[in-house]
Design a protein around this motif. Structure first.
Motif, short mmCIF file in Angstrom:
data_model
loop_
_atom_site.label_atom_id
_atom_site.label_comp_id
_atom_site.label_asym_id
_atom_site.label_seq_id
_atom_site.Cartn_x
_atom_site.Cartn_y
_atom_site.Cartn_z
N GLY A 1 0.81 -1.21 0.00
CA GLY A 1 0.00 0.00 0.00
C GLY A 1 0.84 1.27 0.00
N ARG A 2 0.17 2.40 0.02
CA ARG A 2 0.85 3.70 -0.14
C ARG A 2 0.88 4.51 1.14
NH1 ARG A 2 2.19 4.09 -5.31
NH2 ARG A 2 1.08 2.62 -6.64
N THR A 3 0.39 3.94 2.23
CA THR A 3 0.37 4.69 3.49
C THR A 3 1.70 4.50 4.22
OG1 THR A 3 -1.97 4.14 3.61
CG2 THR A 3 -0.98 5.10 5.59
N GLY A 4 2.28 5.61 4.67
CA GLY A 4 3.55 5.56 5.39
C GLY A 4 3.35 5.18 6.85
N LEU A 5 4.45 4.77 7.50
CA LEU A 5 4.37 4.30 8.88
C LEU A 5 3.96 5.42 9.84
CD1 LEU A 5 4.74 1.71 10.50
CD2 LEU A 5 7.06 2.43 10.99
N ALA A 6 4.45 6.64 9.59
CA ALA A 6 4.11 7.76 10.49
C ALA A 6 2.60 7.98 10.49
CB ALA A 6 4.85 9.02 10.05
N GLU A 7 2.01 7.86 9.31
CA GLU A 7 0.55 8.06 9.20
C GLU A 7 -0.21 6.94 9.94
OE1 GLU A 7 -2.76 8.39 5.71
OE2 GLU A 7 -0.72 8.99 5.17
N ILE A 8 0.26 5.73 9.78
CA ILE A 8 -0.38 4.59 10.47
C ILE A 8 -0.30 4.81 11.99
CG2 ILE A 8 -0.17 2.11 10.99
CD1 ILE A 8 0.91 1.78 8.08
N ASN A 9 0.89 5.16 12.47
CA ASN A 9 1.07 5.34 13.92
C ASN A 9 0.21 6.49 14.44
OD1 ASN A 9 2.85 3.21 14.19
ND2 ASN A 9 4.68 4.49 13.90
N ALA A 10 0.15 7.58 13.68
CA ALA A 10 -0.63 8.74 14.12
C ALA A 10 -2.11 8.35 14.20
CB ALA A 10 -0.43 9.91 13.16
N HIS A 11 -2.58 7.60 13.22
CA HIS A 11 -3.99 7.21 13.22
C HIS A 11 -4.28 6.25 14.39
CE1 HIS A 11 -7.98 7.05 11.63
NE2 HIS A 11 -7.95 5.73 11.51
N MET A 12 -3.34 5.37 14.67
CA MET A 12 -3.54 4.45 15.81
C MET A 12 -3.58 5.20 17.13
SD MET A 12 -1.38 1.14 14.81
CE MET A 12 -2.33 -0.02 15.75
N LYS A 13 -2.72 6.21 17.25
CA LYS A 13 -2.73 7.02 18.49
C LYS A 13 -4.08 7.70 18.65
CE LYS A 13 2.14 8.21 19.10
NZ LYS A 13 2.47 7.61 20.37
N TRP A 14 -4.59 8.26 17.54
CA TRP A 14 -5.88 8.94 17.57
C TRP A 14 -7.01 7.96 17.92
CZ3 TRP A 14 -10.44 8.47 14.77
CH2 TRP A 14 -11.37 9.51 14.99
N LEU A 15 -6.99 6.80 17.24
CA LEU A 15 -8.01 5.78 17.53
C LEU A 15 -7.94 5.34 18.99
CD1 LEU A 15 -7.82 3.30 14.50
CD2 LEU A 15 -9.74 4.79 15.09
N GLY A 16 -6.71 5.19 19.48
CA GLY A 16 -6.51 4.78 20.87
C GLY A 16 -7.11 5.79 21.83
N GLU A 17 -6.88 7.07 21.54
CA GLU A 17 -7.43 8.12 22.43
C GLU A 17 -8.95 8.01 22.53
OE1 GLU A 17 -5.92 11.82 20.87
OE2 GLU A 17 -3.86 11.20 21.34
N GLN A 18 -9.59 7.66 21.41
CA GLN A 18 -11.06 7.52 21.41
C GLN A 18 -11.51 6.41 22.36
OE1 GLN A 18 -12.44 9.92 19.32
NE2 GLN A 18 -10.25 10.28 19.10
N ARG A 19 -10.62 5.43 22.57
CA ARG A 19 -10.99 4.26 23.36
C ARG A 19 -10.30 4.22 24.72
NH1 ARG A 19 -13.20 -0.04 20.41
NH2 ARG A 19 -13.89 -0.64 22.48
N GLY A 20 -9.63 5.32 25.10
CA GLY A 20 -8.94 5.34 26.39
C GLY A 20 -7.67 4.50 26.41
N LEU A 21 -7.03 4.38 25.25
CA LEU A 21 -5.78 3.61 25.16
C LEU A 21 -4.64 4.55 24.84
CD1 LEU A 21 -6.98 0.70 22.80
CD2 LEU A 21 -6.85 0.62 25.29
N ALA A 22 -3.52 4.41 25.52
CA ALA A 22 -2.31 5.16 25.17
C ALA A 22 -1.48 4.26 24.26
CB ALA A 22 -1.53 5.53 26.41
N VAL A 23 -1.30 4.68 23.01
CA VAL A 23 -0.61 3.85 22.02
C VAL A 23 0.84 4.31 21.88
CG1 VAL A 23 -0.54 3.19 19.57
CG2 VAL A 23 -2.74 3.35 20.76
N HIS A 24 1.77 3.37 22.05
CA HIS A 24 3.20 3.66 21.90
C HIS A 24 3.71 2.81 20.74
CE1 HIS A 24 2.89 5.37 25.93
NE2 HIS A 24 2.18 4.31 26.21
N ALA A 25 4.29 3.46 19.72
CA ALA A 25 4.75 2.71 18.55
C ALA A 25 6.27 2.68 18.49
CB ALA A 25 4.18 3.33 17.29
N PHE A 26 6.80 1.57 18.00
CA PHE A 26 8.25 1.40 17.88
C PHE A 26 8.53 0.58 16.63
CE2 PHE A 26 12.08 -1.17 18.65
CZ PHE A 26 12.99 -0.19 18.98
N GLN A 27 9.49 1.03 15.84
CA GLN A 27 9.92 0.25 14.65
C GLN A 27 11.42 0.01 14.74
OE1 GLN A 27 12.04 1.22 11.86
NE2 GLN A 27 11.71 -0.76 10.87
N SER A 28 11.84 -1.18 14.36
CA SER A 28 13.28 -1.42 14.27
C SER A 28 13.58 -2.41 13.17
CB SER A 28 13.84 -1.94 15.60
OG SER A 28 15.25 -2.11 15.45
#
Ligand code: DQA
Length: 155
Positions: A30-57
């Protein structure tokens, strides 16, 4: 404590070459970058009371270190181990030390691809897998984790 008011900690781990999402074989990943995926997950997490921490290596040991440091601190985990899915006993063993809900995500349908991608060493230790749904796999995994952790209802 009211389960809806407590912030749950969710760790999202991305394996090697996933820092190149958007550029890397876009017809497969796909064409979506990792920063965009992580940002969207953080936002989705906030909606559900989850603190999302992302790490890539790109390094196996760095992923093992993150999993070890999640012990006792993280309530749920999402992992796309990328190529390490098929090779890393070290990552599997580290995941095996956690007793929290864990979801394995693959952007592509690994079962439709080359034979060496069909087998996941993680399959026996994770709670469940989502494959072949592109970036939606990450978002669905987060929603499933929120349900499992009894987090706030979706708005
Ligand atoms: C992947 C599938 C793996 O086989 C591959 O090595 C990756 C990405 C996926 O998300 O589809 O790097 O995990």
């Amino acid at each position: 404590m009211n389960p809806n008011t407590q912030t749950r900690q969710v760790l999202v781990l991305h394996g090697p070459n996933l820092n190149m999402l958007g550029v890397r074989e876009p017809e497969v990943y796909g064409r979506t970058g990792l920063a965009e995926i992580n940002a969207h997950m953080k936002w989705l997490g906030e909606q559900r009371g989850l603190a999302v921490h992302a790490f890539q290596s790109n390094h196996e040991g760095a992923i093992v270190d993150q999993i070890q440091s999640a012990i006792g601190k993280t309530d749920g985990l999402i992992i796309n181990p990328a190529a390490y899915t098929h090779t890393s006993i070290a990552i599997r063993d580290a995941l095996g030390m956690l007793s929290i809900p864990m979801i394995e995500v693959h952007l592509s349908n690994i079962h439709k691809r080359e034979k060496f991608r069909h087998h996941s060493l993680m399959a026996g230790v994770v709670t469940g897998q989502i494959v072949g749904l592109g970036v939606n796999g990450y978002y669905l995994a987060l929603s499933a984790l929120a349900d499992m952790l009894g987090a706030a209802a979706a708005p």
